[in-house]
Design an enzyme around this catalytic site. Structure first.
Site, short mmCIF file in Angstrom:
data_model
loop_
_atom_site.label_atom_id
_atom_site.label_comp_id
_atom_site.label_asym_id
_atom_site.label_seq_id
_atom_site.Cartn_x
_atom_site.Cartn_y
_atom_site.Cartn_z
CG ASP A 232 38.97 42.24 40.77
OD1 ASP A 232 38.10 41.40 40.57
OD2 ASP A 232 40.06 41.99 41.33
CD GLU B 206 30.38 39.06 36.46
OE1 GLU B 206 29.18 38.99 36.68
OE2 GLU B 206 30.99 38.13 35.86
CD1 TRP B 207 36.75 37.14 39.64
CD2 TRP B 207 35.02 37.74 40.93
NE1 TRP B 207 37.17 38.14 40.48
CE2 TRP B 207 36.13 38.52 41.30
CE3 TRP B 207 33.82 37.93 41.61
CZ2 TRP B 207 36.08 39.48 42.29
CZ3 TRP B 207 33.75 38.89 42.60
CH2 TRP B 207 34.87 39.65 42.93
N GLY B 208 32.74 35.65 36.07
CA GLY B 208 31.72 34.81 35.43
C GLY B 208 30.41 34.72 36.19
CG ASP C 234 41.28 34.97 41.65
OD1 ASP C 234 40.43 35.46 40.88
OD2 ASP C 234 41.88 35.62 42.52
C1 GAL Z 1 40.76 39.07 42.23
C2 GAL Z 1 41.04 38.85 40.74
C3 GAL Z 1 42.51 38.53 40.61
C4 GAL Z 1 43.33 39.67 41.18
C5 GAL Z 1 42.92 39.99 42.61
C6 GAL Z 1 43.58 41.25 43.13
O1 GAL Z 1 39.42 39.37 42.38
O2 GAL Z 1 40.23 37.82 40.24
O3 GAL Z 1 42.81 38.28 39.24
O4 GAL Z 1 43.16 40.79 40.35
O5 GAL Z 1 41.53 40.15 42.72
O6 GAL Z 1 43.17 41.59 44.40
#
Ligand code: GAL
Length: 383
Positions: A129, A163-165, A186
Site C-alpha cells: 500500500d 498506489e491508487w493510480g 478504493d
Molecule cells: C487502502 C487500500 C485498500 C486497503 C486499505 C487497508 O489504502 O487501497 O485496498 O488495503 O488501505 O488499510
C-alpha cells in the site's frame, strides 16, 4: 530476465472488503475452505490474501514484523502452510510508508528484512500500500526498492502495488517489478463506484496492461450486498454483472471481496462464470478498449461498447447499458469493431452461454438498464 509469475491476471480472495480490521486466522481459513467447497479454486481463484491489520503493534526485538497474537495465535507461517495444503497460494499485505493506512507498523526502511520475513513464512503474493510515505520520498522509487528486495528474498512472490493510480503506476510498475498495480482509489459496493473505477479513465491505462503487469481495478464487490467493510448502497444483480464483466474485459486481477461463507448461489455462479473467466484469463492479456465512435457521440456516452481481442482470433465485446432505461436493441456495426462488413461471424452470448447464430455487418441485442451483454465473435469462412 523478469520472472513470469503472473502470465495471467491473478485470481483469489482478499480479506479487506468484508472483514477490514476484523481479520483473523479463523475467517481466513474459512474463506480458503469456501474457495475449495464452492469450486472457485478449480476456476482459478488461488490466492488467499490477508489485507491490513494483521500486524502486532510493534516489531520483534530482532526487528521483524510479527502478527497480532490475538488474531493469529500460531503466527503467519503455519497458516500459510495450511493454505498451501489446501492447494491454494498465500498472500499478505504491507505498506511502502512507515505505517499502513490503518496505522500499523509497515515496511519503509525495512524492505529487505520484511521481504525475507515474508519469504520465510511462505508468502506467494504481497500487496504493498502507499500510506504514510515520508514527505519528499519518491513513490515509484519505493516500489522499485521493494521489487528488488522481493527478487532477492529467495522466494517467488507476486508483487501487487496499491498506489491508487496517483503517479500512473501503469507506466513504471512493470519496471519496478510489480505484477499488478491499482488504477484508482478504493472500491465501494455501489453503482457510482463501479462507474468511477471501471469506466472512467480506462483509456489512460488500458494500453499498458498485459502478461506479468496488470491493471488492477481493485477487489471485487460481487456478493457484498451492502454489508462488509465497503458496504454502500450495494449493487443489484445486474450491476454486479456489469462490474464483473468489465473487470474480466479489462483483464484485471480478480480478488473476491465478499464473505464466501454466506455468498448466494448466484454470486458464486457469477464469480465462477467459465465464459467470463476465459475472457479475463486470455493469454493475449489485452485490456478491452472502448471503440469509436462511441467516444464522440454524446448520446452514446452511457452505452459504451468495449472490445477485447482474444488469442484465438475471436473478439470479446461488452455492450453496456449504463442508463436508467432498458434498451430493446443496442446495435454494433462490424466497421466500428474494426471488422469487414461482409465477413460473417458466429456470435455467442457469453453470459447466457447461448449461440446467437451467424451474423454479417452488425448485431443488435437487448440490454436492460444497468446491465451488459457480453458477446464472442468467431470468424467463419470468409465472404
Ligand atoms: C487502502 C487500500 C485498500 C486497503 C486499505 C487497508 O489504502 O487501497 O485496498 O488495503 O488501505 O488499510
Amino acid at each position: 530476465m523478469p520472472n513470469m509469475l503472473a502470465a495471467r491476471p491473478p485470481l483469489g480472495w482478499n480479506s479487506w472488503n468484508t472483514f477490514g480490521a476484523d481479520v483473523n486466522e479463523t475467517v481466513v481459513l474459512e474463506a480458503a475452505e469456501a474457495l475449495v467447497r464452492t469450486g472457485l479454486r478449480e476456476s482459478g481463484y488461488l490466492y488467499v490474501v490477508i489485507d491490513d491489520v494483521w500486524q502486532a503493534d510493534t516489531r520483534t526485538t530482532g526487528g521483524e514484523l510479527q502478527a497480532d497474537p490475538d488474531k493469529f495465535p500460531r503466527g503467519i507461517g503455519p497458516l500459510a502452510q495450511d493454505i498451501h495444503a489446501m492447494g491454494l497460494q498465500f498472500g499478505i499485505y504491507t505498506c511502502a510508508g512507515t505505517h499502513t493506512c490503518a496505522d500499523r507498523v509497515a515496511s519503509y526502511g525495512h524492505e529487505w528484512e520484511d521481504a525475507r520475513t515474508f519469504a520465510g513464512w511462505g508468502v506467494d503474493f504481497l500487496k504493498v500500500d502507499f500510506c504514510n510515505v515520508p514527505p519528499g520520498v519518491d513513490g515509484p522509487m519505493l516500489y522499485h526498492r521493494m521489487g528488488q528486495a522481493l527478487r532477492e528474498s529467495g522466494r517467488e512472490i507476486v508483487f501487487s502495488a496499491c498506489e491508487w493510480g496517483i503517479q500512473q503506476p501503469w507506466k513504471w510498475g512493470r519496471a519496478a517489478g510489480c505484477h499488478l498495480w491499482r488504477t484508482t482509489g478504493d472500491i465501494g459496493d455501489g453503482w457510482e463506484s463501479i462507474l468511477r473505477i471501471g469506466f472512467r479513465n480506462v483509456a489512460d491505462w488500458a494500453a499498458y496492461g498485459g502478461p506479468n503487469g496488470w491493471n488492477d481495478l481493485d477487489m471485487l464487490v460481487v456478493g457484498i450486498r451492502g454489508g462488509g467493510n465497503v458496504g454502500q448502497d450495494h449493487c443489484t444483480d445486474a450491476e454486479y454483472r456489469v462490474h464483473f464483466a468489465q473487470w474480466c474485459l479489462q483483464a484485471s486481477p480478480l480478488m473476491i471481496g465478499c464473505d464466501l461463507r454466506q455468498a448466494t448461489a448466484g454470486d458464486i455462479a457469477l464469480l465462477g462464470h467459465a465464459g467470463l473467466l476465459e475472457i479475463n484469463q486470455d493469454p493475449l492479456g489485452v485490456s478491452a478498449r472502448r471503440i469509436a465512435p462511441a467516444e464522440d457521440l454524446w448520446d452514446w456516452a452511457d452505452l459504451p461498447v468495449y472490445r477485447k481481442p482474444m488469442a484465438d482470433g475471436s473478439l470479446a465485446i461488452g455492450i453496456f447499458n449504463l442508463t436508467e432505461r432498458d434498451r430493446k436493441f443496442l446495435s454494433v456495426a462490424w466497421e466500428t469493431l474494426g471488422l469487414r462488413p461482409d465477413q460473417p461471424y458466429r456470435v455467442t452470448d457469453v453470459i447466457a452461454g447461448q449461440p446467437l447464430g451467424t451474423h454479417r455487418g452488425s448485431i443488435a441485442v437487448p440490454v436492460a438498464a444497468h446491465d451488459v451483454a457480453v458477446l464472442r465473435l468467431f470468424p467463419v469462412a470468409g465472404p
